[in-house]
Write an enzyme that holds these catalytic residues in place. Structure first.
Site, PDB file in Angstrom:
ATOM      1  N   ARG A 159      -3.562   6.805   0.875  1.00  0.00           N
ATOM      2  CA  ARG A 159      -4.065   8.018   1.553  1.00  0.00           C
ATOM      3  C   ARG A 159      -3.064   8.762   2.415  1.00  0.00           C
ATOM      4  O   ARG A 159      -3.290   9.896   2.785  1.00  0.00           O
ATOM      5  CB  ARG A 159      -5.280   7.643   2.411  1.00  0.00           C
ATOM      6  N   TYR A 207     -14.512 -12.067   0.349  1.00  0.00           N
ATOM      7  CA  TYR A 207     -15.162 -10.768   0.058  1.00  0.00           C
ATOM      8  C   TYR A 207     -16.420 -10.960  -0.791  1.00  0.00           C
ATOM      9  O   TYR A 207     -17.432 -10.298  -0.588  1.00  0.00           O
ATOM     10  CB  TYR A 207     -14.199  -9.816  -0.656  1.00  0.00           C
ATOM     11  N   ARG A 214      -7.188  11.415  -5.954  1.00  0.00           N
ATOM     12  CA  ARG A 214      -8.369  10.602  -5.628  1.00  0.00           C
ATOM     13  C   ARG A 214      -9.613  11.474  -5.667  1.00  0.00           C
ATOM     14  O   ARG A 214     -10.655  11.067  -6.169  1.00  0.00           O
ATOM     15  CB  ARG A 214      -8.204   9.986  -4.247  1.00  0.00           C
ATOM     16  N   ARG A 229       0.823  -1.225   0.000  1.00  0.00           N
ATOM     17  CA  ARG A 229       0.000   0.000   0.000  1.00  0.00           C
ATOM     18  C   ARG A 229       0.853   1.269   0.000  1.00  0.00           C
ATOM     19  O   ARG A 229       0.491   2.260   0.632  1.00  0.00           O
ATOM     20  CB  ARG A 229      -0.945   0.032   1.214  1.00  0.00           C
ATOM     21  N   ASP A 234      -6.704  -2.998  -7.201  1.00  0.00           N
ATOM     22  CA  ASP A 234      -7.231  -3.633  -5.996  1.00  0.00           C
ATOM     23  C   ASP A 234      -7.518  -5.101  -6.285  1.00  0.00           C
ATOM     24  O   ASP A 234      -7.832  -5.462  -7.427  1.00  0.00           O
ATOM     25  CB  ASP A 234      -8.518  -2.942  -5.519  1.00  0.00           C
TER      26      ASP A 234
END
Ligand code: CP3
Length: 345
Positions: free
Chosen positions: A31, A152, A40, A27, A77
């Site tokens: 952010r 998921y 973003r 990652r 992702d």
């Protein structure tokens, strides 16, 4: 020296001890970087960011420009695969991914044909990054492992107990095997397409492997991952593969000995003395606590030094034990990279 030989990460994955240790962070685009937050906001949704090649390429390159990491992981992702199989997916601010929970009757509706066409924007982003990378930086492609992606898809998002997915795996194993089989094929096709677009290393994330008992872990994590590695090695024998069976515990030995992977990414809980034994069979990658990178100072320094003292003499890639936390000060990342490179000189 050929181009490939001059890349520290590739050397480490071929079993060499490399100094300074190659470094990249899970990652590493995200952010914690102001330039990411800015782009973003411009892109709108997270999925738009992933599926707009110009943006995805730019976000991938942001941490490379800032910190000069040895590996550039494609910005995307693991849930792009269920999306490409036809499942509805959205990312909610502060909640993470939300999928329409998969039911038995949805299995036959999964769109396997044409999957690589639907991920064309991801492949284009990869191609763009590859041409812009410094010559010592390795391009890393990735996908989620069947167990984690299935969890998921069935849970519909993050889960604590994994009860829905385990109801399939334990209660209707033949049906669950059908889903895992579809995900094996989709993952092989997706990762193969990434190699064709320029990926030089592949990492497969089994983030929720640690939720399984020994028997179930063999069946739903180790077995599908070994199949994927086997198929990819037939197609691309020269491309190293790193597996991240997070939470595998003593099971890491089994992954080192039988999965066929070139490297294993170690989570934060893996004891370093144990990690050292794994280096006899594979290159290890890891495993600084992401919290130490948030805290900085002595916690960061001593964490890095302990890891380097134990694993730095063997085939090794420096990384975190899981993804960077959004609260991480970018200066701490810079300090980490400087520290690793200074200590080695
Ligand atoms: O820099 C990189 O590492 C490449 C990009 C990358 C992302 N996700 C971007 C992302 C990678 C390799 C992933 C993998 C991924 N995605 C995993 C496996 C690794 C792990 O962390 O265990 C998993 C389980 C996912 C699923 C996922 N995607 C979750 C649970 C979330 C929400 C959590 C969060 O941090 O918000 C995402 C969203 C996501 N994927 C973000 C990023 C940068 C945050 C999205 C945002 O900007 O709001």
């Amino acid at each position: 020296m050929t181009e490939a030989c001059s890349k520290p990460m590739l050397q480490a994955l071929r079993g060499k001890s490399v100094s300074p240790a190659p470094v990249w962070l899970m990652r590493q685009a995200g952010r914690y970087l102001p330039e990411y937050r800015e782009l973003r906001a411009k892109a709108g949704g997270f999925l738009d960011l992933c599926l707009t090649p110009e943006y995805a390429a730019e976000v991938t390159l942001q941490p490379i420009r800032r910190f000069g990491f040895d590996g550039a992981i494609l910005f995307s992702d693991i849930l792009v695969v269920p999306w490409a199989l036809g499942r509805a997916l959205r990312f909610e601010e502060g909640q993470g991914p939300v999928l329409e929970p998969l039911q038995s009757e949805d299995l036959r509706k999964l769109r396997q044909e044409g999957l690589t066409d639907r991920v064309a924007p991801v492949l284009e982003a990869l191609d763009r990054v590859k041409t812009a990378l410094p010559e010592t930086t390795t391009m890393i492609g990735f996908a989620g492992a069947p167990w984690t992606v299935a969890s998921y898809m069935i849970e519909g998002g993050a889960s604590k107990e994994f009860l829905k997915v385990k109801s399939w795996a334990l209660g209707r194993p033949e049906e669950f095997q059908t889903l895992i089989g579809i995900l094996i094929d989709a993952t092989v096709a997706y990762l193969s397409a990434q190699v064709a677009a320029g990926a030089e290393v592949l990492q497969i994330f089994d983030s929720w492997m640690g939720s399984l008992s020994e028997t179930e872990a063999e069946r739903w994590s180790l077995a599908p991952l070994s199949r994927i590695v086997e198929e990819l090695k037939v197609r691309h024998p020269q491309v190293p593969i790193i597996l991240f069976p997070r939470g595998a515990g003593l099971g890491y030995t089994h992954f080192a000995e039988t999965s066929g992977a070139d490297g294993l990414s170690l989570d934060t809980t893996v004891p370093l003395s144990f990690a050292k034994t794994l280096q006899k069979a594979v290159t290890v990658q890891g495993n600084l606590d992401p919290a130490a990178l948030v805290v900085g100072g002595k916690a960061l320094e001593s964490g890095v030094e302990r890891i380097m003292a134990t694993l730095g003499q063997g085939p090794f890639i420096f990384n975190l034990g899981h993804g960077i936390l959004p609260d991480t000060p970018p200066e701490h990342v810079q300090r980490l990279v400087n520290h690793l490179r200074r200590e080695a000189s």
